[in-house]
Scaffold this motif. Structure first.
Motif, PDB file in Angstrom:
ATOM      1  N   LEU A  16      69.483  26.712  52.814  1.00 43.51           N
ATOM      2  CA  LEU A  16      68.549  27.855  52.783  1.00 43.51           C
ATOM      3  C   LEU A  16      67.447  27.587  51.764  1.00 43.51           C
ATOM      4  N   GLU A  17      67.835  27.021  50.615  1.00 43.90           N
ATOM      5  CA  GLU A  17      66.843  26.746  49.565  1.00 43.90           C
ATOM      6  C   GLU A  17      65.866  25.657  50.004  1.00 43.90           C
ATOM      7  N   LYS A  18      66.368  24.705  50.794  1.00 40.70           N
ATOM      8  CA  LYS A  18      65.479  23.631  51.252  1.00 40.70           C
ATOM      9  C   LYS A  18      64.543  24.096  52.366  1.00 40.70           C
ATOM     10  N   THR A  19      65.074  24.862  53.320  1.00 38.82           N
ATOM     11  CA  THR A  19      64.247  25.230  54.486  1.00 38.82           C
ATOM     12  C   THR A  19      63.422  26.488  54.241  1.00 38.82           C
ATOM     13  N   ARG A  20      63.814  27.279  53.264  1.00 38.40           N
ATOM     14  CA  ARG A  20      63.077  28.491  52.878  1.00 38.40           C
ATOM     15  C   ARG A  20      62.669  29.362  54.079  1.00 38.40           C
ATOM     16  N   PRO A  21      63.660  29.856  54.826  1.00 40.59           N
ATOM     17  CA  PRO A  21      63.311  30.789  55.904  1.00 40.59           C
ATOM     18  C   PRO A  21      62.767  32.074  55.286  1.00 40.59           C
ATOM     19  N   PRO A  22      61.983  32.857  56.038  1.00 39.72           N
ATOM     20  CA  PRO A  22      61.368  34.060  55.461  1.00 39.72           C
ATOM     21  C   PRO A  22      62.385  35.003  54.822  1.00 39.72           C
ATOM     22  N   ARG A  23      63.492  35.255  55.533  1.00 40.78           N
ATOM     23  CA  ARG A  23      64.489  36.196  54.997  1.00 40.78           C
ATOM     24  C   ARG A  23      65.881  35.637  55.292  1.00 40.78           C
ATOM     25  N   ALA A  24      66.703  35.539  54.258  1.00 37.13           N
ATOM     26  CA  ALA A  24      68.029  34.952  54.463  1.00 37.13           C
ATOM     27  C   ALA A  24      69.070  35.651  53.600  1.00 37.13           C
ATOM     28  N   LEU A  25      70.245  35.766  54.164  1.00 34.00           N
ATOM     29  CA  LEU A  25      71.402  36.253  53.401  1.00 34.00           C
ATOM     30  C   LEU A  25      72.385  35.094  53.306  1.00 34.00           C
ATOM     31  N   TRP A  26      72.693  34.687  52.083  1.00 30.14           N
ATOM     32  CA  TRP A  26      73.715  33.656  51.915  1.00 30.14           C
ATOM     33  C   TRP A  26      75.069  34.332  51.801  1.00 30.14           C
ATOM     34  N   VAL A  27      76.025  33.835  52.585  1.00 31.66           N
ATOM     35  CA  VAL A  27      77.382  34.393  52.549  1.00 31.66           C
ATOM     36  C   VAL A  27      78.351  33.310  52.076  1.00 31.66           C
ATOM     37  N   LYS A  59      59.201  40.947  49.892  1.00 28.36           N
ATOM     38  CA  LYS A  59      59.185  39.709  49.112  1.00 28.36           C
ATOM     39  C   LYS A  59      59.384  38.527  50.067  1.00 28.36           C
ATOM     40  N   GLN A  60      58.669  37.445  49.854  1.00 27.51           N
ATOM     41  CA  GLN A  60      58.887  36.291  50.724  1.00 27.51           C
ATOM     42  C   GLN A  60      58.788  34.974  49.958  1.00 27.51           C
ATOM     43  N   PRO A  61      59.572  33.983  50.284  1.00 25.37           N
ATOM     44  CA  PRO A  61      60.784  34.154  51.066  1.00 25.37           C
ATOM     45  C   PRO A  61      61.845  34.818  50.214  1.00 25.37           C
ATOM     46  N   VAL A  62      62.824  35.420  50.862  1.00 29.15           N
ATOM     47  CA  VAL A  62      63.892  36.063  50.107  1.00 29.15           C
ATOM     48  C   VAL A  62      65.231  35.457  50.525  1.00 29.15           C
ATOM     49  N   ILE A  63      66.006  35.018  49.538  1.00 27.70           N
ATOM     50  CA  ILE A  63      67.392  34.587  49.788  1.00 27.70           C
ATOM     51  C   ILE A  63      68.275  35.496  48.945  1.00 27.70           C
ATOM     52  N   GLU A  64      68.981  36.354  49.601  1.00 33.32           N
ATOM     53  CA  GLU A  64      69.870  37.264  48.885  1.00 33.32           C
ATOM     54  C   GLU A  64      71.307  36.761  49.023  1.00 33.32           C
ATOM     55  N   ASP A  65      72.128  37.044  48.017  1.00 34.40           N
ATOM     56  CA  ASP A  65      73.533  36.634  48.065  1.00 34.40           C
ATOM     57  C   ASP A  65      74.405  37.797  48.504  1.00 34.40           C
ATOM     58  N   PHE A  66      75.348  37.503  49.379  1.00 36.76           N
ATOM     59  CA  PHE A  66      76.410  38.466  49.677  1.00 36.76           C
ATOM     60  C   PHE A  66      77.566  38.067  48.773  1.00 36.76           C
ATOM     61  N   THR A  67      77.930  38.922  47.839  1.00 41.68           N
ATOM     62  CA  THR A  67      78.832  38.466  46.776  1.00 41.68           C
ATOM     63  C   THR A  67      80.320  38.672  47.076  1.00 41.68           C
ATOM     64  N   ASP A  68      80.641  39.527  48.036  1.00 39.42           N
ATOM     65  CA  ASP A  68      82.069  39.757  48.315  1.00 39.42           C
ATOM     66  C   ASP A  68      82.675  38.554  49.042  1.00 39.42           C
ATOM     67  N   GLU A  69      83.864  38.174  48.619  1.00 35.01           N
ATOM     68  CA  GLU A  69      84.564  37.086  49.299  1.00 35.01           C
ATOM     69  C   GLU A  69      85.167  37.605  50.603  1.00 35.01           C
ATOM     70  N   ASP A  70      85.396  36.705  51.523  1.00 33.91           N
ATOM     71  CA  ASP A  70      86.060  37.027  52.783  1.00 33.91           C
ATOM     72  C   ASP A  70      87.532  37.359  52.490  1.00 33.91           C
ATOM     73  N   PRO A  71      87.962  38.599  52.753  1.00 34.76           N
ATOM     74  CA  PRO A  71      89.359  38.931  52.447  1.00 34.76           C
ATOM     75  C   PRO A  71      90.358  38.089  53.235  1.00 34.76           C
ATOM     76  N   ARG A  72      89.927  37.532  54.346  1.00 35.24           N
ATOM     77  CA  ARG A  72      90.848  36.708  55.142  1.00 35.24           C
ATOM     78  C   ARG A  72      90.884  35.250  54.678  1.00 35.24           C
ATOM     79  N   SER A  73      90.208  34.958  53.566  1.00 37.42           N
ATOM     80  CA  SER A  73      90.311  33.583  53.038  1.00 37.42           C
ATOM     81  C   SER A  73      91.572  33.435  52.184  1.00 37.42           C
TER      82      SER A  73
END
Lengths: 220, 153
Positions: A16-27, A59-73
């Motif tokens: 995501l950091e390399k391609t810099r899409p306009p709006r991204a959520l990192w999970v 804001k552009q580009p925006v990479i936001e973090d989803f901070t909750d872990e997957d409970p099924r991990s």
């Protein structure tokens, strides 16, 4: 308002950091599940809504973090894999696993087995023949032997994964794959076949062994 | 988890050294309220319809999934073995959340879930996608879709 807004739900932050899409959520979920925990619609919904809300961001580009872990991990202490006998062929192992697989199909009204377009018994027989160094039956003559074997392996893995999920509990992927790769005949023979392929003189088999049978984390 | 520290060295190296395209002019559509979004899902999980032709590795084509097409007849034909498939086997919403999106539309959180959703084959060289992506963009515009949610695996 012109244009199509895009939102990416990305699993690899570096990409995501390399391609810099306009709006991204990192999970922070494992590869293969961008929306996270299976059978947890409340959690999945949080992920999807959080991603879609980014269309409101100026804001552009925006990479936001989803901070909750997957409970099924997290491993499920109640889950146990199917208890099966030691077999001499994948065909026989598949026959014994059939009740588990069928129960899962009924419970979920769905199966992810099917990319090979042939019955599992035929796919197991093909795998056994290849493992024994014999020529397997031509199941789909329009496909090369290697491609047919690849699809057969994909379906066999899916069949075992679904059989494993029929047991009580909500296993993590690690638990299911531990069982598949370490405790089943299919798992041990796939690893052995991979070794044979990568050590052969045939470039196409080497390529298949390197890419299409055993995931990185299960290679010896 | 898809954190580098949880991957094998080979997998980590592969992902870290992957040549990613860099876009100088990434199109940025001005903000729009969520409740005005008409949303289509675009996956790169190599999804196909049951009994349809398989997707060749390296293909840049996309497959279309109409709202009437049932989840139970969507399969994963992705070329890579290096990601989890148990979630897809257990619940397709972990990968391709059509049902969830429909719920959001019914609850007016978004304006509309698209009638069609789409899937490409991942692990295809990005530069091969130009033609099919332009075709899909035109299809989305014709269907009056204003938001695309991209879902890599």
């Amino acid at each position: 308002m012109a244009g199509i807004s895009t939102v990416v739900i990305g699993l690899i932050k570096l990409h995501l950091e390399k391609t810099r899409p306009p709006r991204a959520l990192w999970v922070p979920f494992e590869l293969g599940r961008p929306i996270g925990a299976p059978m947890d619609p409340r959690f999945q919904r949080q992920v999807l809504v959080k991603a879609l809300q980014l269309v409101e961001s100026a804001k552009q580009p925006v990479i936001e973090d989803f901070t909750d872990e997957d409970p099924r991990s997290i491993d499920c202490p109640d889950w146990r894999p199917p208890v099966i006998a030691t077999h001499l062929s994948v065909t026989d192992e598949c026959i014994e696993l059939k009740p588990w697989y069928q129960r899962q199909c009924v419970d979920k009204s769905r199966t992810s087995v099917g990319v090979a377009g042939a019955p599992i018994a035929d796919l197991a027989a093909l795998f056994d023949a290849v493992y024994d160094g014999k020529e397997g039956k031509k199941i789909r003559p329009e496909l090369s032997d290697r491609l047919m074997l690849r699809y057969a392996i994909d379906d066999l893995k899916a069949y075992y994964v679904e059989a494993a999920m029929a047991e009580r509990g909500s296993p993590s992927s690690r638990q299911i794959y531990d069982w598949l790769w370490q405790s089943t005949l299919l798992g041990s023979r796939m690893r052995e076949l991979r070794h044979r392929f990568v050590n052969s003189d045939d470039d196409k088999l080497i390529d298949m062994g390197n890419k299409f049978i055993v995931p990185h984390q299960w290679r010896d | 988890m898809a954190r580098p520290e949880h991957m094998t060295q080979a997998q980590r190296q592969g992902l870290e050294t992957l040549d990613c395209p860099v876009f100088d002019n990434a199109a940025f559509v001005p903000p729009r309220p969520l409740e005005q979004c008409r949303v289509a899902l675009i996956s790169s999980a190599g999804l196909m319809k049951r009994k349809e032709e398989n997707i060749p590795g390296g293909s840049a084509d996309y497959r279309t999934f109409e709202s009437k097409w049932p989840d139970r007849d969507i399969l994963m034909n992705h070329i890579s073995v290096n990601f989890d498939r148990t979630a897809f086997a257990e619940d397709i919403n972990s990968v391709f959340p059509r049902a969830l999106l429909k719920e959001l539309a019914e609850e007016k959180v978004i304006a509309e879930a698209a009638k069609n959703h789409y899937a490409f084959m991942g692990a295809t060289a990005p530069e091969k996608f130009r033609e099919s992506v332009e075709q899909l963009a035109n299809e989305l515009k014709s269907a009056d879709i204003n938001t695309a949610c991209l879902l890599p695996v």
